[in-house]
Design a protein around this motif. Structure first.
Motif, PDB file in Angstrom:
ATOM      1  N   ARG A  99      87.271   0.766  84.771  1.00  0.00           N
ATOM      2  CA  ARG A  99      87.582  -0.628  84.405  1.00  0.00           C
ATOM      3  C   ARG A  99      88.190  -0.703  83.011  1.00  0.00           C
ATOM      4  O   ARG A  99      89.224  -1.347  82.799  1.00  0.00           O
ATOM      5  CB  ARG A  99      86.303  -1.463  84.457  1.00  0.00           C
ATOM      6  N   ASP A 100      87.545  -0.061  82.057  1.00  0.00           N
ATOM      7  CA  ASP A 100      88.021  -0.125  80.671  1.00  0.00           C
ATOM      8  C   ASP A 100      89.395   0.516  80.519  1.00  0.00           C
ATOM      9  O   ASP A 100      90.232   0.034  79.757  1.00  0.00           O
ATOM     10  CB  ASP A 100      87.011   0.544  79.736  1.00  0.00           C
ATOM     11  N   VAL A 101      89.608   1.619  81.234  1.00  0.00           N
ATOM     12  CA  VAL A 101      90.921   2.278  81.173  1.00  0.00           C
ATOM     13  C   VAL A 101      91.994   1.347  81.734  1.00  0.00           C
ATOM     14  O   VAL A 101      93.103   1.243  81.176  1.00  0.00           O
ATOM     15  CB  VAL A 101      90.897   3.608  81.941  1.00  0.00           C
ATOM     16  N   PHE A 102      91.689   0.663  82.831  1.00  0.00           N
ATOM     17  CA  PHE A 102      92.654  -0.243  83.451  1.00  0.00           C
ATOM     18  C   PHE A 102      93.095  -1.351  82.493  1.00  0.00           C
ATOM     19  O   PHE A 102      94.246  -1.788  82.518  1.00  0.00           O
ATOM     20  CB  PHE A 102      92.075  -0.860  84.719  1.00  0.00           C
ATOM     21  N   VAL A 103      92.144  -1.851  81.673  1.00  0.00           N
ATOM     22  CA  VAL A 103      92.479  -2.960  80.765  1.00  0.00           C
ATOM     23  C   VAL A 103      92.761  -2.468  79.347  1.00  0.00           C
ATOM     24  O   VAL A 103      92.785  -3.240  78.402  1.00  0.00           O
ATOM     25  CB  VAL A 103      91.353  -4.021  80.749  1.00  0.00           C
ATOM     26  N   ARG A 104      92.955  -1.144  79.213  1.00  0.00           N
ATOM     27  CA  ARG A 104      93.341  -0.529  77.943  1.00  0.00           C
ATOM     28  C   ARG A 104      92.303  -0.707  76.850  1.00  0.00           C
ATOM     29  O   ARG A 104      92.638  -0.911  75.675  1.00  0.00           O
ATOM     30  CB  ARG A 104      94.700  -1.066  77.475  1.00  0.00           C
ATOM     31  N   ASP A 105      91.044  -0.656  77.224  1.00  0.00           N
ATOM     32  CA  ASP A 105      89.952  -0.635  76.257  1.00  0.00           C
ATOM     33  C   ASP A 105      89.395   0.781  76.164  1.00  0.00           C
ATOM     34  O   ASP A 105      89.444   1.537  77.144  1.00  0.00           O
ATOM     35  CB  ASP A 105      88.821  -1.581  76.676  1.00  0.00           C
ATOM     36  N   ILE A 106      88.845   1.130  75.011  1.00  0.00           N
ATOM     37  CA  ILE A 106      88.146   2.407  74.902  1.00  0.00           C
ATOM     38  C   ILE A 106      86.833   2.274  75.668  1.00  0.00           C
ATOM     39  O   ILE A 106      86.048   1.358  75.401  1.00  0.00           O
ATOM     40  CB  ILE A 106      87.861   2.764  73.434  1.00  0.00           C
ATOM     41  N   PRO A 107      86.557   3.144  76.651  1.00  0.00           N
ATOM     42  CA  PRO A 107      85.316   3.031  77.433  1.00  0.00           C
ATOM     43  C   PRO A 107      84.080   3.011  76.548  1.00  0.00           C
ATOM     44  O   PRO A 107      84.030   3.666  75.496  1.00  0.00           O
ATOM     45  CB  PRO A 107      85.344   4.280  78.319  1.00  0.00           C
ATOM     46  N   LEU A 108      83.076   2.246  76.981  1.00  0.00           N
ATOM     47  CA  LEU A 108      81.847   2.092  76.200  1.00  0.00           C
ATOM     48  C   LEU A 108      81.194   3.434  75.881  1.00  0.00           C
ATOM     49  O   LEU A 108      80.624   3.607  74.808  1.00  0.00           O
ATOM     50  CB  LEU A 108      80.853   1.209  76.962  1.00  0.00           C
ATOM     51  N   ILE A 109      81.270   4.381  76.811  1.00  0.00           N
ATOM     52  CA  ILE A 109      80.578   5.647  76.580  1.00  0.00           C
ATOM     53  C   ILE A 109      81.237   6.461  75.476  1.00  0.00           C
ATOM     54  O   ILE A 109      80.633   7.423  74.978  1.00  0.00           O
ATOM     55  CB  ILE A 109      80.504   6.512  77.868  1.00  0.00           C
ATOM     56  N   PHE A 110      82.455   6.100  75.063  1.00  0.00           N
ATOM     57  CA  PHE A 110      83.132   6.811  73.984  1.00  0.00           C
ATOM     58  C   PHE A 110      83.018   6.079  72.656  1.00  0.00           C
ATOM     59  O   PHE A 110      83.502   6.564  71.641  1.00  0.00           O
ATOM     60  CB  PHE A 110      84.615   7.006  74.312  1.00  0.00           C
ATOM     61  N   ARG A 111      82.390   4.911  72.666  1.00  0.00           N
ATOM     62  CA  ARG A 111      82.219   4.166  71.432  1.00  0.00           C
ATOM     63  C   ARG A 111      80.844   4.457  70.842  1.00  0.00           C
ATOM     64  O   ARG A 111      80.076   5.240  71.369  1.00  0.00           O
ATOM     65  CB  ARG A 111      82.363   2.662  71.688  1.00  0.00           C
ATOM     66  N   LYS A 112      80.516   3.752  69.780  1.00  0.00           N
ATOM     67  CA  LYS A 112      79.257   4.006  69.089  1.00  0.00           C
ATOM     68  C   LYS A 112      78.050   3.449  69.843  1.00  0.00           C
ATOM     69  O   LYS A 112      76.913   3.779  69.520  1.00  0.00           O
ATOM     70  CB  LYS A 112      79.297   3.401  67.685  1.00  0.00           C
ATOM     71  N   GLU A 113      78.280   2.593  70.833  1.00  0.00           N
ATOM     72  CA  GLU A 113      77.168   1.947  71.534  1.00  0.00           C
ATOM     73  C   GLU A 113      76.373   2.955  72.364  1.00  0.00           C
ATOM     74  O   GLU A 113      76.919   3.913  72.904  1.00  0.00           O
ATOM     75  CB  GLU A 113      77.697   0.829  72.436  1.00  0.00           C
ATOM     76  N   VAL A 114      75.049   2.699  72.463  1.00  0.00           N
ATOM     77  CA  VAL A 114      74.173   3.534  73.288  1.00  0.00           C
ATOM     78  C   VAL A 114      74.327   3.078  74.727  1.00  0.00           C
ATOM     79  O   VAL A 114      73.796   2.045  75.127  1.00  0.00           O
ATOM     80  CB  VAL A 114      72.705   3.409  72.830  1.00  0.00           C
ATOM     81  N   TYR A 115      75.074   3.834  75.509  1.00  0.00           N
ATOM     82  CA  TYR A 115      75.388   3.440  76.887  1.00  0.00           C
ATOM     83  C   TYR A 115      75.080   4.572  77.852  1.00  0.00           C
ATOM     84  O   TYR A 115      74.108   4.520  78.613  1.00  0.00           O
ATOM     85  CB  TYR A 115      76.861   3.029  76.984  1.00  0.00           C
ATOM     86  N   VAL A 122      73.862   7.371  77.122  1.00  0.00           N
ATOM     87  CA  VAL A 122      72.574   7.978  76.751  1.00  0.00           C
ATOM     88  C   VAL A 122      71.422   7.245  77.435  1.00  0.00           C
ATOM     89  O   VAL A 122      70.423   7.859  77.816  1.00  0.00           O
ATOM     90  CB  VAL A 122      72.401   7.972  75.224  1.00  0.00           C
ATOM     91  N   ALA A 123      71.550   5.930  77.604  1.00  0.00           N
ATOM     92  CA  ALA A 123      70.528   5.175  78.326  1.00  0.00           C
ATOM     93  C   ALA A 123      70.433   5.654  79.769  1.00  0.00           C
ATOM     94  O   ALA A 123      69.338   5.796  80.334  1.00  0.00           O
ATOM     95  CB  ALA A 123      70.838   3.680  78.279  1.00  0.00           C
ATOM     96  N   SER A 124      71.595   5.920  80.372  1.00  0.00           N
ATOM     97  CA  SER A 124      71.636   6.436  81.741  1.00  0.00           C
ATOM     98  C   SER A 124      71.016   7.830  81.817  1.00  0.00           C
ATOM     99  O   SER A 124      70.256   8.142  82.748  1.00  0.00           O
ATOM    100  CB  SER A 124      73.088   6.471  82.226  1.00  0.00           C
ATOM    101  N   ILE A 183      66.116  -1.198  79.860  1.00  0.00           N
ATOM    102  CA  ILE A 183      65.392  -1.547  78.633  1.00  0.00           C
ATOM    103  C   ILE A 183      66.021  -0.879  77.409  1.00  0.00           C
ATOM    104  O   ILE A 183      66.215  -1.514  76.369  1.00  0.00           O
ATOM    105  CB  ILE A 183      63.905  -1.156  78.761  1.00  0.00           C
ATOM    106  N   ILE A 184      66.358   0.406  77.536  1.00  0.00           N
ATOM    107  CA  ILE A 184      66.996   1.098  76.413  1.00  0.00           C
ATOM    108  C   ILE A 184      68.314   0.425  76.048  1.00  0.00           C
ATOM    109  O   ILE A 184      68.610   0.178  74.869  1.00  0.00           O
ATOM    110  CB  ILE A 184      67.227   2.583  76.741  1.00  0.00           C
ATOM    111  N   ARG A 185      69.100   0.124  77.060  1.00  0.00           N
ATOM    112  CA  ARG A 185      70.405  -0.517  76.820  1.00  0.00           C
ATOM    113  C   ARG A 185      70.231  -1.886  76.172  1.00  0.00           C
ATOM    114  O   ARG A 185      70.932  -2.227  75.208  1.00  0.00           O
ATOM    115  CB  ARG A 185      71.161  -0.635  78.146  1.00  0.00           C
ATOM    116  N   MET A 186      69.284  -2.691  76.671  1.00  0.00           N
ATOM    117  CA  MET A 186      69.087  -4.035  76.141  1.00  0.00           C
ATOM    118  C   MET A 186      68.523  -4.006  74.726  1.00  0.00           C
ATOM    119  O   MET A 186      68.931  -4.806  73.867  1.00  0.00           O
ATOM    120  CB  MET A 186      68.154  -4.815  77.069  1.00  0.00           C
ATOM    121  N   ILE A 187      67.592  -3.101  74.457  1.00  0.00           N
ATOM    122  CA  ILE A 187      67.019  -2.992  73.111  1.00  0.00           C
ATOM    123  C   ILE A 187      68.098  -2.604  72.105  1.00  0.00           C
ATOM    124  O   ILE A 187      68.179  -3.150  70.999  1.00  0.00           O
ATOM    125  CB  ILE A 187      65.862  -1.966  73.085  1.00  0.00           C
TER     126      ILE A 187
END
Length: 212
Positions: free
Chosen positions: A135-151, A153-155, A184-188
């Motif tokens: 999805r992120d690639v289609f809309v030219r966004d950097i995917p969440l898993i490559f950003r600083k957000e804990v994404y 890792v929660a999985s 819970i990890i993602r939301m926290i």
């Protein structure tokens, strides 16, 4: 309906809603919104199925989840003005979808008798993050898993909990545990703005300041 199917339905609705909302925010037309919802909802499962040799992928053989995705996209499109009033609705839907598909992917590893931690984690993560990456690639966004957000890792944490709880928890207990740990990890992390540090290249701050 089996627990696995219920979890997959929850994940499909959540991911399809997140994909549709992203498409609307990016000013795509209706076809683009529908395709983004569908890709987000079933993309990860398709990647997982291809890698473990399920051919054709389940999403192509059983259109149930495709129909759910499209119906969700229609509902979101019609009620967008009302849904958009809620803060962080995309990330909340994304977190629920992440937990649901992480649990479903981890369970698939045992259904196909891949009783190894690494395989369980990989199948869970691919199921959980694959659709969002596409999805992120289609809309030219950097995917969440490559950003600083804990994404991702929660999985991973949810999948590890599933693997090690499997011998001890009866029935669908490991799936529930995996789902709740991931969500819970993602939301926290979102609530308290917990992120991974971002390495700064030499001269990066100077470059960014000039760009501003």
């Amino acid at each position: 309906m089996e627990v696995l199917n219920i979890i997959e339905v929850i994940g499909t609705i959540a991911f399809a809603a997140a994909g549709a909302l992203t498409g609307i925010h990016k000013h795509l037309d209706l076809f683009g919104v529908f395709m983004l919802a569908l890709t987000t909802a079933v993309g990860g499962g398709i990647v997982r199925d291809v890698l473990i040799g399920i051919n054709p992928p389940t999403a192509f053989v059983y259109p149930f989840f495709t129909i759910i995705s499209l119906v969700t996209a229609i509902i979101v499109s019609i009620n967008y003005q009302w849904i958009n009033k809620f803060n962080n609705v995309i990330v909340i839907c994304d977190a629920v979808g992440l937990g649901a598909f992480t649990a479903a992917g981890a369970n698939m590893s045992f259904l196909y008798e891949y009783h190894r931690l690494f395989i369980t984690v990989m199948m869970a993560v691919l199921s959980g993050v694959g659709g969002g990456v596409i999805r992120d690639v289609f809309v030219r966004d950097i995917p969440l898993i490559f950003r600083k957000e804990v994404y991702a890792v929660a999985s991973i944490a949810g999948a590890i909990c599933f693997f090690y709880s499997k011998p001890f928890l009866l029935g669908n207990g490991p799936m529930y545990l995996c789902f709740f740990v991931t969500v819970i990890i993602r939301m926290i992390c979102m609530k308290y703005d917990i992120n991974f540090p971002v390495p700064a290249a030499k001269g990066q701050e100077k470059y960014e300041s000039k760009g501003e």
